[in-house]
Write a protein that holds these residues in place. Structure first.
Motif, mmCIF file in Angstrom:
data_model
loop_
_atom_site.group_PDB
_atom_site.id
_atom_site.type_symbol
_atom_site.label_atom_id
_atom_site.label_comp_id
_atom_site.label_asym_id
_atom_site.label_seq_id
_atom_site.Cartn_x
_atom_site.Cartn_y
_atom_site.Cartn_z
ATOM 1 N N VAL A 623 0.835 -1.208 0.000
ATOM 2 C CA VAL A 623 0.000 0.000 0.000
ATOM 3 C C VAL A 623 0.864 1.249 0.000
ATOM 4 O O VAL A 623 2.039 1.214 0.363
ATOM 5 N N GLU A 624 0.224 2.329 -0.440
ATOM 6 C CA GLU A 624 0.870 3.618 -0.340
ATOM 7 C C GLU A 624 -0.091 4.536 0.407
ATOM 8 O O GLU A 624 -1.276 4.603 0.075
ATOM 9 N N ILE A 625 0.415 5.215 1.419
ATOM 10 C CA ILE A 625 -0.437 6.070 2.249
ATOM 11 C C ILE A 625 -0.070 7.528 1.999
ATOM 12 O O ILE A 625 1.110 7.887 1.995
ATOM 13 N N ASP A 626 -1.111 8.326 1.817
ATOM 14 C CA ASP A 626 -0.904 9.763 1.701
ATOM 15 C C ASP A 626 -0.831 10.331 3.117
ATOM 16 O O ASP A 626 -1.824 10.320 3.849
ATOM 17 N N GLY A 627 0.345 10.786 3.504
ATOM 18 C CA GLY A 627 0.562 11.256 4.870
ATOM 19 C C GLY A 627 -0.290 12.457 5.233
ATOM 20 O O GLY A 627 -0.576 12.695 6.411
ATOM 21 N N GLU A 628 -0.725 13.212 4.251
ATOM 22 C CA GLU A 628 -1.532 14.408 4.522
ATOM 23 C C GLU A 628 -2.987 14.064 4.778
ATOM 24 O O GLU A 628 -3.660 14.684 5.597
ATOM 25 N N THR A 629 -3.505 13.085 4.040
ATOM 26 C CA THR A 629 -4.947 12.796 4.099
ATOM 27 C C THR A 629 -5.276 11.439 4.699
ATOM 28 O O THR A 629 -6.428 11.169 5.025
ATOM 29 N N GLY A 630 -4.285 10.563 4.826
ATOM 30 C CA GLY A 630 -4.553 9.210 5.300
ATOM 31 C C GLY A 630 -5.089 8.290 4.213
ATOM 32 O O GLY A 630 -5.420 7.135 4.471
ATOM 33 N N GLN A 631 -5.188 8.801 3.000
ATOM 34 C CA GLN A 631 -5.730 7.976 1.918
ATOM 35 C C GLN A 631 -4.854 6.751 1.677
ATOM 36 O O GLN A 631 -3.627 6.845 1.636
ATOM 37 N N ILE A 632 -5.550 5.612 1.518
ATOM 38 C CA ILE A 632 -4.841 4.345 1.326
ATOM 39 C C ILE A 632 -4.953 3.943 -0.136
ATOM 40 O O ILE A 632 -6.050 3.762 -0.649
ATOM 41 N N ASP A 633 -3.828 3.842 -0.779
ATOM 42 C CA ASP A 633 -3.830 3.413 -2.172
ATOM 43 C C ASP A 633 -3.207 2.023 -2.216
ATOM 44 O O ASP A 633 -2.015 1.858 -1.954
ATOM 45 N N VAL A 634 -4.049 1.031 -2.494
ATOM 46 C CA VAL A 634 -3.539 -0.338 -2.524
ATOM 47 C C VAL A 634 -2.894 -0.578 -3.882
ATOM 48 O O VAL A 634 -3.532 -0.439 -4.922
ATOM 49 N N LYS A 635 -1.624 -0.918 -3.866
ATOM 50 C CA LYS A 635 -0.889 -1.090 -5.117
ATOM 51 C C LYS A 635 -1.088 -2.481 -5.700
ATOM 52 O O LYS A 635 -1.304 -2.647 -6.876
ATOM 53 N N GLU A 636 -0.974 -3.461 -4.862
ATOM 54 C CA GLU A 636 -1.097 -4.830 -5.362
ATOM 55 C C GLU A 636 -1.365 -5.776 -4.198
ATOM 56 O O GLU A 636 -0.946 -5.516 -3.074
ATOM 57 N N VAL A 637 -2.068 -6.850 -4.493
ATOM 58 C CA VAL A 637 -2.306 -7.887 -3.495
ATOM 59 C C VAL A 637 -1.948 -9.237 -4.103
ATOM 60 O O VAL A 637 -2.271 -9.509 -5.256
ATOM 61 N N TRP A 638 -1.264 -10.060 -3.322
ATOM 62 C CA TRP A 638 -0.916 -11.407 -3.755
ATOM 63 C C TRP A 638 -1.610 -12.394 -2.827
ATOM 64 O O TRP A 638 -1.494 -12.282 -1.601
#
Lengths: 777, 163
Positions: A623-638
């Motif tokens: 995952v990638e987290i936006d430190g300003e907003t807390g938004q969670i961007d899931v990049k990939e799942v295995w």
């Protein structure tokens, strides 16, 4: 996939693919019958109230209204999952217990008239104090929801295996964490509906159901009918995920309305009513304590849970036991203690949602173990490898695990995801997390107490051998059981998948099967189907032996050709032998049934969690987290699964994708929320946020080699197992990315943002974050 | 639009629509939804109802070629216009390319969202024959599916763009 097989192991297209892409597939709500009425249920606007009076006279006088019924017009027998906890009536008699509780019903000529009539029913209520939180509900002095259940305790579980206290005393490190779950809802896209036709002492119900047999059982019981006089027919079902397993009330109300009016009655829930009826996932409050040695080997585990059951038992006793029972499957340890209280609250009743009681506790355990690993300075993946269950072992709560390739799953997920390169080396804001899971391949004991077999099947070969029909009570709700079972039938018979027909889930024409729940059908229904197919083949070979003047033992049949194992030139087609059989002996029919062996221990609650076989899985997410907003961007799942031999790889992957999708929704967005009066605030698909196509990350679904000795062709489950590790895996990835742990579900952007803010404040010495979560409880 | 008033003083409107190439004349109330006209009056039940609020996309049909939620369109608004429902996508035994691709890519599970998905995809491919994966995801983002995680649906739509 495997050259020993002709039909199984192949991604044949789904039986029902074509009718579903053309719009020809008929779901219950699509059906019409001559003279059919439309019915709806009137529900309670109050979370907790005494019913003083119900006046239906105005509604009855409305032109077009054919019947208005209340508790006075239906049997008062209570129902629920087990006799000790039957607590629900068709309509409320003395009290309503949540906003949405069933009070009355109307049948009228059309939908508009029904709605107008519902508004004309006058119900006088005396509003009572209500309780919405399970912790408050079990406190002294809380409003009592059911007279029979003091302290609002629906179910209390105390299980103790080995000696946890001793394990903790001897441990190098003991850690406790507290986690909060949330209420989620299955949200099948097809709303519930049922059409009831009561004619001359016989009741036929077309239903959007996961278990025609279970509905038949309870409908017959409620109305004092013989099982044989109740026919439940499943139509195409637009998804269930647990929510369509138990009676919804529509079939009871519809049956009563049809009996009174003498006409077919179609009942349905709209989207909001589905949320109100609920039977979705329980919110659990989960305290987990683990003692480990200095290498991270788990010595003991204590799971101390409270669960919000809502106003009725529903399937919740099973959920309560499952919550703790399934925690022992993935790791090898001897000392285990499980305490649980399932509390009644004045909210909609919770039941079985994909993964049943297990996903939230699994989230808690997996997040907790990551913290344990951090405390010890051990890589969390390594900690799991050190504890991973091995094949042919027994859990502390006496589940026998045969095949188990959890270690291989973890190792393969590690390779696929690039864990070694990524862990600790990702740029700021990016993280990687792992969690594991396991699930039953069918519950070891039936859904209600009975000695009926779990599954049964009949195969009838058509007179000229050009087709064969499988009759099974197994219930295809979209997962593809019709397809998989026809593949199994064709394999066992030595026949073609393309020539298979199926009649499924009609209690009058198909043999008994408990239906679609507990991921049971591939193993259990499959066992019955395999046996039926083998019986067909046996008879066919005997006939062929006579025709070919060869001993039947020398013959075999594959892909529609009967051949001699020793002289390959001697052949007959399946069709010509089957035709000859019919001419000489009548219908060529094979039968099968399946009853699991006696499983599990003798302690209270021992049956829940038993299964002939268990699936295992490891999931890693980045995952990638936006430190300003807390938004969670899931990049990939295995996802790497041990689900035994695979009958249809394409359908299997579809199950993994769907389960992961649901797990992801529950991880980040999904939550049913209520106002302070117990009314649902987001009972629609706009505000209850399930992921859309743009929210879904790249998913890699892989398998490890595995064969389950207790199952036909070595199969195991997949449908629910893949939803189990997901929430923990996201929690761990977020922690890896940002160094903050969100202790409550969903792991929403806001909560991540707050946790980050708190971390910053803590680091600058402004505030202590401890106890924050405890305040909430 | 011609209107008749019934005995209770409620107006009924005469609506002329073309559905899947066939002309229909129907009588509806002012508040009749297009989805109910299609399902209840014309028996075209391939168009599904999932939420009746425009959230789920199960009732997607093409109105003059554009995808709409037929639960948020009044039947009277469709007067004089052309509608394609899932029943009109394949005109013979042979499936449309998108339908075939859905079957071949295991993009169908329970099938309840499928008609709406296929129509959204059809509209996309009509205006953009070579969409990117992101464009496909955006085009079907108004169609909720609870079974597939969209993985095979996206794959199926992309595969249907090939020649």
């Amino acid at each position: 996939m495997n050259e020993n097989y002709s039909v199984i192991g192949k991604s044949v297209p789904k039986m029902d693919g074509r009718v579903k892409v053309t719009g020809q597939a008929k779901y219950t709500g699509d059906l019409k019958f001559p003279n059919m009425l439309v019915g709806k249920i009137l529900t309670s606007p109050h979370a907790h109230a005494r019913i003083i009076s119900i006046d239906t006279s105005k509604a009855e006088k409305l032109p077009g209204v054919k019947a208005v019924i209340t508790h006075r017009d239906v049997p008062s027998l209570k129902y629920g999952i087990s006799p000790a906890r039957w607590d629900e009536n068709i309509f409320c008699i003395d009290k309503v217990r949540f906003v949405g509780d069933k009070v009355a019903a109307v049948a009228a000529l059309d939908e508009e008239t029904v709605y107008r009539a519902l508004k004309l029913i006058r119900v006088e209520y005396e509003v009572l104090p209500a309780v919405f939180d399970p912790v408050e509900a079990i406190r002294e002095g809380a409003p009592r929801i059911h007279d029979e259940y003091p302290m609002n305790i629906n179910t209390e579980i105390h299980q103790n295996f080995g000696d946890v206290e001793k394990a903790f005393a001897e441990a190098h490190h003991v850690r406790t964490d507290l986690f909060m779950g949330q209420r989620t809802y299955q949200c099948p896209i097809e709303p519930h509906s049922a059409i009831s036709i009561w004619e001359g002492g016989k009741l036929t119900v077309y239903s959007s159901t996961q278990s025609p047999h279970y509905h038949q059982y309870y409908i017959a019981r409620e109305f004092g009918l013989k099982m044989g006089d109740v026919r439940v027919i499943k139509t195409f079902v637009g998804g269930g995920f647990g929510g369509k397993l138990e009676p919804t009330g529509l079939e009871f109300a519809g049956a009563a309305l049809s009996r009174i009016t003498g006409r077919p009655v179609k009942m349905f829930y709209d989207r909001h009513e589905m949320f109100a009826h609920n039977r979705g996932r329980h919110r659990q409050i989960m305290e987990v304590t683990t003692g480990v040695d200095k290498n991270g080997k788990i010595l003991g585990l204590h799971a101390n849970f409270i669960m919000d059951g809502g106003a009725y038992t529903s399937l919740g006793i099973a959920s309560a036991y499952y919550a703790g029972a399934m925690l022992t499957l993935t790791y090898d340890f001897e000392n285990y203690k499980f305490d649980m209280i399932r509390a009644y609250t004045n909210l909609p009743a919770c039941g079985a949602q994909r993964g049943h009681g297990a996903p939230q506790p699994r989230y808690a355990l997996e997040a907790h173990l990551d913290m344990v690993a951090r405390d010890l300075g051990i890589d969390p993946l390594e900690l799991r490898l050190r504890n991973a269950r091995q094949p042919n072992t027994i859990t502390p709560n006496e589940f026998k695990v045969n095949s188990c390739e959890l270690t291989a799953c973890i190792e393969k997920a590690r390779e696929l995801s690039g864990w070694k390169q990524k862990k600790g080396n990702l740029p700021s804001g990016r993280g990687i997390g792992l969690a594991v899971g396991s699930f039953v391949s069918g519950a070891g004991y039936p859904i209600y107490r009975t000695n009926l077999p779990q599954a049964a099947a009949i195969i009838k070969v058509h007179e000229d051998g050009s087709a064969a029909t499988l009759y099974t009570g197994a219930t295809d709700i979209g997962q593809g059981s019709d397809t998989v079972l026809c593949q199994m039938a064709a394999e066992a018979m030595g026949y073609f998948y393309e020539n298979m027909k199926i009649v499924s889930a009609d209690t009058e024409t198909t043999p008994h099967d408990f239906g679609a729940y507990a991921s049971r059908q591939t193993l259990m229904s499959g066992s019955a189907v395999k046996q039926a197919g083998e019986e067909v083949k046996q008879q066919l070979l005997e006939m062929a032996g006579e025709m070919m003047e060869l001993p039947p033992g020398e013959l075999d049949c594959r892909e529609g050709i009967v051949f001699s194992k020793y002289s390959p030139e001697a052949t007959r087609t399946f069709a010509e032998v089957a035709r000859e059989f019919f001419v000489q002996k009548g219908p060529l029919v094979g039968r099968g049934s399946y009853t699991p062996p006696k499983l599990g221990g003798k302690f209270k609650g021992a049956p829940v969690g038993t299964s002939p076989a268990y699936s295992f899985a490891a999931q890693i997410s980045e995952v990638e987290i936006d430190g300003e907003t807390g938004q969670i961007d899931v990049k990939e799942v295995w996802d790497v699964h041990d689900c035994g031999m695979v009958i249809n790889p394409a359908l299997l992957r579809g199950q993994v994708h769907g389960a992961l999708f649901m797990g992801m929704g529950e991880s980040v967005w999904e939550e049913v929320v209520f106002d302070k009066n117990g009314r649902i605030l987001n009972g629609n698909l706009g505000e209850y946020r399930m992921p859309t196509a743009v929210d879904m990350p790249k998913i890699t679904s892989e398998l490890v080699e595995s064969y389950e000795p207790a199952a036909p062709w070595g199969v195991k489950e997949v449908g629910e197992g893949a939803t189990i590790p997901t929430m923990g895996c996201f929690s761990n990835a977020i922690y890896d990315a940002m160094g903050v742990r969100v202790y409550s579900l969903p792991l929403s952007y806001e909560k991540v943002w707050r946790a980050l803010k708190e971390k910053k404040e803590m680091e600058s010495g402004l505030k202590s974050a401890a106890g924050r979560i405890y305040d909430k409880c | 639009m011609e209107a008749l008033t019934d005995q209770d003083g409620i107006k009924r409107y005469l609506v002329n629509i073309n559905v899947n190439g066939d002309p229909y004349t129907v009588i509806v109330k002012a508040n009749t939804l297009l989805v109910n006209l299609l399902r209840d009056q014309l028996d075209l039940t391939g168009t599904k109802k999932g939420c009746e609020l425009g959230d789920c996309g199960s009732c997607t049909v093409l109105l003059d070629g554009k995808p709409v939620n037929s639960c948020t369109v009044l039947a009277v608004e469709a007067d004089g216009r052309g509608i394609t429902t899932i029943e009109g996508v394949a005109r013979s035994e042979k499936l449309d390319k998108i339908q075939e691709s859905f079957v071949n890519n295991a993009a169908v599970q329970c099938g309840y969202c499928t008609p709406g998905m296929i129509l959204s995809a059809k509209a996309l491919l009509a205006r953009n024959p070579k969409p990117t994966e992101q464009e496909v995801r955006e085009a079907i983002s108004g169609n909720l599916c609870r079974c597939t995680g969209y993985v095979n649906i996206v794959k199926a739509v992309l595969e249907a763009t090939g020649d």
